[in-house]
Design a protein around this motif. Structure first.
Motif, PDB file in Angstrom:
ATOM      1  N   ARG A 122       0.823  -1.214   0.000  1.00  0.00           N
ATOM      2  CA  ARG A 122       0.000   0.000   0.000  1.00  0.00           C
ATOM      3  C   ARG A 122       0.857   1.263   0.000  1.00  0.00           C
ATOM      4  N   TRP A 123       1.991   1.200   0.645  1.00  0.00           N
ATOM      5  CA  TRP A 123       2.873   2.367   0.587  1.00  0.00           C
ATOM      6  C   TRP A 123       3.359   2.592  -0.839  1.00  0.00           C
ATOM      7  N   LEU A 124       3.783   1.505  -1.488  1.00  0.00           N
ATOM      8  CA  LEU A 124       4.287   1.636  -2.854  1.00  0.00           C
ATOM      9  C   LEU A 124       3.193   2.134  -3.801  1.00  0.00           C
ATOM     10  N   LEU A 125       2.058   1.445  -3.841  1.00  0.00           N
ATOM     11  CA  LEU A 125       1.010   1.824  -4.782  1.00  0.00           C
ATOM     12  C   LEU A 125       0.394   3.179  -4.429  1.00  0.00           C
ATOM     13  N   GLY A 126       0.227   3.438  -3.129  1.00  0.00           N
ATOM     14  CA  GLY A 126      -0.301   4.733  -2.722  1.00  0.00           C
ATOM     15  C   GLY A 126       0.616   5.869  -3.115  1.00  0.00           C
ATOM     16  N   SER A 127       1.913   5.663  -2.962  1.00  0.00           N
ATOM     17  CA  SER A 127       2.881   6.684  -3.359  1.00  0.00           C
ATOM     18  C   SER A 127       2.831   6.922  -4.862  1.00  0.00           C
ATOM     19  N   LEU A 128       2.750   5.853  -5.638  1.00  0.00           N
ATOM     20  CA  LEU A 128       2.696   6.000  -7.098  1.00  0.00           C
ATOM     21  C   LEU A 128       1.443   6.755  -7.523  1.00  0.00           C
ATOM     22  N   GLU A 129       0.323   6.488  -6.878  1.00  0.00           N
ATOM     23  CA  GLU A 129      -0.916   7.210  -7.206  1.00  0.00           C
ATOM     24  C   GLU A 129      -0.798   8.690  -6.865  1.00  0.00           C
ATOM     25  N   GLU A 130      -0.322   8.982  -5.651  1.00  0.00           N
ATOM     26  CA  GLU A 130      -0.207  10.384  -5.212  1.00  0.00           C
ATOM     27  C   GLU A 130       0.782  11.158  -6.083  1.00  0.00           C
TER      28      GLU A 130
END
Length: 404
Positions: A306-314
């Protein structure tokens, strides 16, 4: 992050297929990949039938521009597709990410050259590191070099290399700041010589062999400045190409690791349901330690993912408004990706140990997952050095930006 009003907004064009549709196409490969597992390890490449299905599903076109009938997926949509494939076969996922990262070169080529290399359904590019030189010649360069770790090269139609350039008289070509000019050279696979070196502990199906060329002429239009790829100065206007291929490699290979870890956890839960360890009275799932290990693995896996995908989205949303990616955001992608790889290694190691002696046998899924995750961690994307780089940056020290 607040947008910088001085920079243009970037609109992401719609994809021909949705990320969910590509995920469905990957999931449809599961039976064939399971049946081919032994063949993939033995032959050290992906079977032609698997490659044909991946091509038919457009999986090698996920990061190609819309102008070449590519999907041009944004990072947060792309990484889960690699992750899903890695749950089934890590070698297939590794090749997909490597070939896809290479394909982003299309955004830096003149349209005619991009169509020549990537225009057909089998326009697949692979490359690897190695020493060499390109000497300037009329209309292009004469290239002599040898490279290795060319993942996905067995099914590629074009190969590439990154080499420093010398002038015709042998003098190194330098930039204004005195650093050497390094170009990515692209050429048909048919003109190269291959050496079979890929005898490894894991990721055996990637076929990451060695290849070489001698005094090969590469026309100017098939050469791309490495610095332009790192500075994201692409010809294509899409939001995807405000990210460097290095960031997509990082996120994608983290997706490979996360997929391996997720599959291992699933196999472990299944094993624990029925296995009664020697000397025990109950199944593993009734053991308090096993229960805690399962919960901790789930927490580590979800947190890293979630950190990885959330960071990519943001970051994609911020870049869409601002027009460019910042160094801080590139550091975040590198840190989240490296962290995800190492968390995945910890999960697989813990569950492999907990699975007991049966995990060492090829008939069980743990042995191959164990080999593959440790091969992932040994590659460039898993280097502990990346933590040092980000730590230096966070502490206000000069950091090496070469892998951002």
């Amino acid at each position: 992050m607040p947008p910088d009003s001085a920079e243009p907004r970037i609109a992401a064009a719609p994809c021909a297929a949705s990320a969910a549709e590509y995920l469905d196409r990957v999931r449809a490969l599961a039976p064939d990949l399971a049946a081919a597992a032994e063949e993939i390890d033995r032959s050290r490449e992906l079977p032609a039938a698997i490659i044909d299905r991946m091509i038919a599903g457009g999986l090698f076109r996920l990061l190609l521009p819309h102008s070449l009938a590519g999907a041009e997926l944004l990072p947060a949509d792309y990484v889960p597709i690699v992750e899903e494939l890695a749950k089934m076969d890590a070698s297939a996922a590794w090749c997909l990410n490597q070939n896809s990262g290479c394909s982003m070169t299309a955004a830096y080529l003149a349209p005619e050259a991009a169509r020549e290399i990537f225009g057909g359904p089998r326009g697949i590019l692979a490359w690897g590191p190695g020493p060499g030189e390109a000497r300037a010649a009329a209309g292009g360069y004469r290239v002599t070099a040898q490279w290795s770790f060319a993942s996905g090269s067995h099914h590629a139609s074009w190969l590439g290399c990154h080499v420093p350039v010398a002038e015709a008289d042998g003098r190194p070509r330098l930039r204004g700041d005195g650093t050497p000019v390094v170009l990515t050279m692209l050429f048909p696979k048919s003109v190269t010589k291959f050496t079979d070196i890929w005898h490894t502990i894991g990721l055996r199906g990637t076929g990451s062999d060695q290849y070489s060329v001698t005094d090969l002429f590469v026309p100017e239009e098939h050469a791309v400045d490495v610095l332009s790829r790192r500075d994201m100065t692409a010809r294509e206007p899409g939001l995807l190409y405000r990210f460097s291929s290095l960031s997509l490699y990082a996120g994608g290979f983290a997706g490979v690791a996360l997929g391996i870890a997720r599959a291992t956890l699933g196999h472990f839960i299944e094993l624990a349901r029925d296995k009664i360890p020697r000397g025990a009275r109950n199944t593993m799932r009734n053991n308090n330690v096993t229960q805690a290990q399962t919960a901790q693995a789930e927490a580590k896996l979800n947190s890293a993912r979630r950190w990885l995908l959330g960071s990519l989205e943001e970051i994609a949303e911020a870049v869409k408004c601002r027009g460019h990616i910042t160094l801080d955001e590139r550091m975040t992608i590198r840190l989240a990706s490296t962290f995800a790889i190492h968390q995945s290694v910890e999960i697989v190691d813990t569950l492999y140990q907990a699975a007991g002696s049966g995990a060492i046998f090829n008939i069980n899924p743990f042995e191959r997952r164990f080999r593959d995750i440790h091969s992932v961690a040994q590659q460039l994307q898993g280097r502990q050095q990346h933590f040092e780089t980000v730590g230096q940056y966070l502490m206000g020290l000069e950091a090496d930006l070469g892998w951002l």
